[in-house]
Design an enzyme around this catalytic site. Structure first.
Site, PDB file in Angstrom:
ATOM      1  N   THR A  68       0.823  -1.214   0.000  1.00 39.74           N
ATOM      2  CA  THR A  68       0.000   0.000   0.000  1.00 39.74           C
ATOM      3  C   THR A  68       0.854   1.259   0.000  1.00 39.74           C
ATOM      4  O   THR A  68       0.503   2.246  -0.645  1.00 39.74           O
ATOM      5  CB  THR A  68      -0.956  -0.011   1.213  1.00 39.74           C
ATOM      6  N   SER A  82       1.179  -7.176  -0.750  1.00 41.48           N
ATOM      7  CA  SER A  82       1.733  -8.283   0.039  1.00 41.48           C
ATOM      8  C   SER A  82       0.801  -9.493   0.099  1.00 41.48           C
ATOM      9  O   SER A  82       1.261 -10.608   0.312  1.00 41.48           O
ATOM     10  CB  SER A  82       2.105  -7.828   1.456  1.00 41.48           C
ATOM     11  N   THR A 104       1.594  -4.119   4.514  1.00 44.01           N
ATOM     12  CA  THR A 104       1.414  -4.401   5.941  1.00 44.01           C
ATOM     13  C   THR A 104       0.677  -5.712   6.217  1.00 44.01           C
ATOM     14  O   THR A 104       0.854  -6.289   7.284  1.00 44.01           O
ATOM     15  CB  THR A 104       0.669  -3.255   6.650  1.00 44.01           C
ATOM     16  N   ASP A 105      -0.130  -6.187   5.275  1.00 46.82           N
ATOM     17  CA  ASP A 105      -0.932  -7.377   5.559  1.00 46.82           C
ATOM     18  C   ASP A 105      -0.100  -8.622   5.834  1.00 46.82           C
ATOM     19  O   ASP A 105      -0.482  -9.445   6.658  1.00 46.82           O
ATOM     20  CB  ASP A 105      -1.935  -7.649   4.436  1.00 46.82           C
TER      21      ASP A 105
END
Length: 174
Positions: free
Chosen positions: A12, A55, A91-92
């Site tokens: 992101t 990700s 971030t996931d």
């Protein structure tokens, strides 16, 4: 001169708006635009554009590529002149990559800092520039190891995870 390696993988933090589809997409790295907004005295940053992926679309092979890139950047080389490694990551699944780096790197010589953003750099109220700035600074104050740095905190691996409720990273015991 402090020398850092910055490895971009997408996520992101680097997404841009695609007018054709109306979606946020990973196309090309945005990190040079971000770095241009910062004043980094006596700091030389080598950028490695490794991939440009969300990700959630990363495979185990992609994580191995990140591991290999960290090794090439001097993660285990005590004689290298690198002061640290920053990895921009979605971030996931950032925690999965952090855990792999922690597990696979044997003799970590520098701080390896993973960071990302909840909102893309090009959006208003983005946390991208804050998190990148904190990650770069963290390489100067943290000891050798693998960390996630975001939203004013640095958490070591193993044990850091994303808290989807708060939109930040926490220690696993939290």
């Amino acid at each position: 001169m402090r020398r850092l390696t910055l490895i971009t993988t997408g996520g992101t933090i680097e997404k841009v708006y695609d007018e054709g589809s109306g979606a946020l997409v990973n196309r090309t790295s945005q990190v040079r635009r971000m770095l241009a907004e910062l004043r980094l005295e006596n700091t030389e940053i080598s950028v490695l554009e490794l991939m440009s992926k969300d990700s959630l679309d990363m495979s185990d092979g992609d994580r191995r590529r990140i591991l290999d890139a960290a090794r090439l950047a001097g993660a285990e080389d005590r004689g290298a002149d690198a002061a640290g490694i920053v990895i921009l990551h979605g971030t996931d699944t950032l925690a999965a990559t952090g855990e792999l780096l922690h597990r696979e790197l044997r003799d970590i010589a520098v701080p390896i800092v993973l960071t990302g953003a909840i909102r893309p750099f090009e959006m208003k109220r983005s946390d991208a520039l804050q998190n990148l700035t904190e990650a770069l600074f963290a390489t100067a104050v943290l000891g050798p190891g693998v960390y996630v740095v975001a939203h004013g905190r640095a958490l070591p691996f193993p044990g850091a995870r994303k808290d989807h409720g708060t939109g930040t990273f926490v220690a696993s015991s939290s």
